[in-house]
Every structure is written in C-alpha cells, then in structure tokens.
Design a protein around this motif. Structure first.
Motif, PDB file in Angstrom:
ATOM      1  N   CYS A   6       0.830  -1.205   0.000  1.00  0.00           N
ATOM      2  CA  CYS A   6       0.000   0.000   0.000  1.00  0.00           C
ATOM      3  C   CYS A   6       0.866   1.256   0.000  1.00  0.00           C
ATOM      4  CB  CYS A   6      -0.937  -0.025   1.203  1.00  0.00           C
ATOM      5  SG  CYS A   6      -2.205   1.245   1.146  1.00  0.00           S
ATOM      6  N   GLU A   7       1.919   1.251   0.794  1.00  0.00           N
ATOM      7  CA  GLU A   7       2.829   2.399   0.799  1.00  0.00           C
ATOM      8  C   GLU A   7       3.425   2.631  -0.593  1.00  0.00           C
ATOM      9  OE1 GLU A   7       5.826   1.748   3.782  1.00  0.00           O
ATOM     10  OE2 GLU A   7       4.343   1.668   5.394  1.00  0.00           O
ATOM     11  N   LYS A  44       3.478  -5.348 -10.309  1.00  0.00           N
ATOM     12  CA  LYS A  44       2.217  -5.962  -9.873  1.00  0.00           C
ATOM     13  C   LYS A  44       1.252  -4.926  -9.319  1.00  0.00           C
ATOM     14  CE  LYS A  44       3.580 -10.657  -8.648  1.00  0.00           C
ATOM     15  NZ  LYS A  44       3.623 -11.642  -7.558  1.00  0.00           N
ATOM     16  N   ILE A  45       1.772  -4.012  -8.527  1.00  0.00           N
ATOM     17  CA  ILE A  45       0.935  -2.963  -7.939  1.00  0.00           C
ATOM     18  C   ILE A  45       0.357  -2.071  -9.029  1.00  0.00           C
ATOM     19  CG2 ILE A  45       1.015  -0.875  -6.518  1.00  0.00           C
ATOM     20  CD1 ILE A  45       3.182  -2.382  -4.825  1.00  0.00           C
ATOM     21  N   LEU A  46       1.183  -1.690 -10.000  1.00  0.00           N
ATOM     22  CA  LEU A  46       0.718  -0.815 -11.082  1.00  0.00           C
ATOM     23  C   LEU A  46      -0.329  -1.523 -11.942  1.00  0.00           C
ATOM     24  CD1 LEU A  46       4.032   0.971 -12.140  1.00  0.00           C
ATOM     25  CD2 LEU A  46       2.229   1.799 -10.610  1.00  0.00           C
ATOM     26  N   GLN A  47      -0.158  -2.821 -12.156  1.00  0.00           N
ATOM     27  CA  GLN A  47      -1.170  -3.587 -12.897  1.00  0.00           C
ATOM     28  C   GLN A  47      -2.504  -3.547 -12.177  1.00  0.00           C
ATOM     29  OE1 GLN A  47       0.609  -7.466 -13.212  1.00  0.00           O
ATOM     30  NE2 GLN A  47       1.708  -6.964 -15.087  1.00  0.00           N
ATOM     31  N   GLN A  48      -2.470  -3.701 -10.868  1.00  0.00           N
ATOM     32  CA  GLN A  48      -3.701  -3.671 -10.075  1.00  0.00           C
ATOM     33  C   GLN A  48      -4.359  -2.289 -10.159  1.00  0.00           C
ATOM     34  OE1 GLN A  48      -3.074  -4.942  -6.042  1.00  0.00           O
ATOM     35  NE2 GLN A  48      -5.253  -5.116  -5.618  1.00  0.00           N
ATOM     36  N   LEU A  49      -3.576  -1.241 -10.087  1.00  0.00           N
ATOM     37  CA  LEU A  49      -4.113   0.115 -10.192  1.00  0.00           C
ATOM     38  C   LEU A  49      -4.700   0.372 -11.585  1.00  0.00           C
ATOM     39  CD1 LEU A  49      -1.281   1.946  -8.240  1.00  0.00           C
ATOM     40  CD2 LEU A  49      -3.659   1.695  -7.483  1.00  0.00           C
ATOM     41  N   ASN A  53      -8.819   0.987 -13.042  1.00  0.00           N
ATOM     42  CA  ASN A  53      -8.988   2.244 -13.778  1.00  0.00           C
ATOM     43  C   ASN A  53      -8.560   3.479 -12.996  1.00  0.00           C
ATOM     44  OD1 ASN A  53     -10.029   1.029 -16.156  1.00  0.00           O
ATOM     45  ND2 ASN A  53     -11.948   0.711 -15.048  1.00  0.00           N
ATOM     46  N   ILE A  54      -7.584   3.299 -12.130  1.00  0.00           N
ATOM     47  CA  ILE A  54      -7.002   4.452 -11.456  1.00  0.00           C
ATOM     48  C   ILE A  54      -5.910   5.019 -12.353  1.00  0.00           C
ATOM     49  CG2 ILE A  54      -5.641   5.208  -9.458  1.00  0.00           C
ATOM     50  CD1 ILE A  54      -7.309   3.168  -7.798  1.00  0.00           C
ATOM     51  N   VAL A  80      -7.091   4.072  -2.819  1.00  0.00           N
ATOM     52  CA  VAL A  80      -5.934   3.194  -3.033  1.00  0.00           C
ATOM     53  C   VAL A  80      -5.729   2.284  -1.822  1.00  0.00           C
ATOM     54  CG1 VAL A  80      -3.425   3.131  -3.394  1.00  0.00           C
ATOM     55  CG2 VAL A  80      -4.847   4.714  -4.722  1.00  0.00           C
ATOM     56  N   VAL A  81      -5.895   2.822  -0.628  1.00  0.00           N
ATOM     57  CA  VAL A  81      -5.748   2.000   0.581  1.00  0.00           C
ATOM     58  C   VAL A  81      -6.769   0.865   0.558  1.00  0.00           C
ATOM     59  CG1 VAL A  81      -5.952   1.961   3.102  1.00  0.00           C
ATOM     60  CG2 VAL A  81      -4.768   3.864   1.976  1.00  0.00           C
ATOM     61  N   ARG A  82      -8.017   1.171   0.251  1.00  0.00           N
ATOM     62  CA  ARG A  82      -9.051   0.127   0.210  1.00  0.00           C
ATOM     63  C   ARG A  82      -8.759  -0.902  -0.870  1.00  0.00           C
ATOM     64  NH1 ARG A  82     -14.726   1.613  -0.282  1.00  0.00           N
ATOM     65  NH2 ARG A  82     -15.001  -0.542   0.318  1.00  0.00           N
ATOM     66  N   LEU A  83      -8.242  -0.465  -1.995  1.00  0.00           N
ATOM     67  CA  LEU A  83      -7.925  -1.376  -3.082  1.00  0.00           C
ATOM     68  C   LEU A  83      -6.793  -2.330  -2.694  1.00  0.00           C
ATOM     69  CD1 LEU A  83      -8.101  -2.318  -6.063  1.00  0.00           C
ATOM     70  CD2 LEU A  83      -6.450  -0.524  -6.593  1.00  0.00           C
TER      71      LEU A  83
END
Length: 143
Positions: A6-7, A44-49, A53-54, A80-83
């Motif tokens: 998350c950070e 991986k984090i960027l793929q999730q974002l 659609n962020i 983003v925290v919730r995601l």
C-alpha cells in the motif's frame, strides 16, 4: 500502519500523477526507482491500479503509465488504501478482536475509534492531484 504494498502504491501513484502533470509517461523501472521499491513488486501494484482504472497503461516504445488529471482530482488516498489493503484499517478493532463494537468494546475501543475516524477523514481529504502538487512545489517529497 499500511502494508508495504500500500505504501508503494500510494507513492507510485503520486509520482505518476506528478509526471502526468508534466505531460509525461513513466515506465515501471523509473517508478520503482523513484519510490525505492522492487521493480517486480511495483509492476504488480501498477497492474492492479490499472485494472481498477485508477492509472492507465500505454504499451510500446513511447508507452508507460499515466494518470488523467481529472481522475487525479477524484481519486483519494482512501481509494488506493481500500484497493490494496482492504478496509480493515478503517473498520477493525485496534487490538484485533473479532467482536469489538460500541456495544461490546475492547479495552481501547473508545481511544481507538477517534484515531480510526481521523485516519478515514485524512485519507478521504487528499486527492492524488493535491498530493502531486505538494511534491511538485517542494512542500513534500516521496523519498
């Protein structure tokens, strides 16, 4: 408080927002380096974002990650925290008890509830547009 993932997600999103203000796109390597995160983990984090659609990802030699300015104004830290971490940090007991509530409080419930409420308010207050401007103007930094 937040997980490492998350950070990294928050810092990466701020960095990409900043670069998008300047009309640029950034690749995973640049993002990872700018936020001191492992490259594969950052990918991986960027793929999730992107899936949520962020952020947007454009493939190819001139590609990279971008964050639409209007979208930056809508998306808050809270989103983003919730995601990435879920909403447990905003709802769970401060001691990790499963049945903590106002009717059945844990020993720190009355002290922890305002902390949790303030965290919700703070994360819902700031958009990524706001955060990118702060870092661009030298009022804050990511490292």
């Amino acid at each position: 408080m937040f997980s490492k993932a998350c950070e990294y997600a928050i810092k990466a999103t701020i960095y990409i927002a900043q670069k998008s203000h300047q009309g640029g796109r950034v690749n995973v390597k640049e993002v990872a380096k700018s936020v001191n995160a492992p490259e594969a983990f950052t990918a991986k984090i960027l793929q999730q974002l992107c899936r949520e659609n962020i952020l947007a990802s454009i493939r190819g030699k001139q590609g990279g990650f971008t964050f639409d300015i209007e979208r930056q104004k809508e998306i808050k830290i809270y989103d983003v925290v919730r995601l990435i971490d879920g909403d447990g940090i905003f709802t769970n007991c401060g001691l990790g008890l499963h049945k903590c509530s106002s009717e059945n409080p844990c020993p720190v419930h009355d002290d922890f509830k305002p902390v949790r409420d303030n965290l919700i308010a703070m994360t819902q207050k700031y958009s990524f547009y706001d955060l990118a401007l702060r870092t661009e103007n030298g009022l804050a930094w990511l490292k």
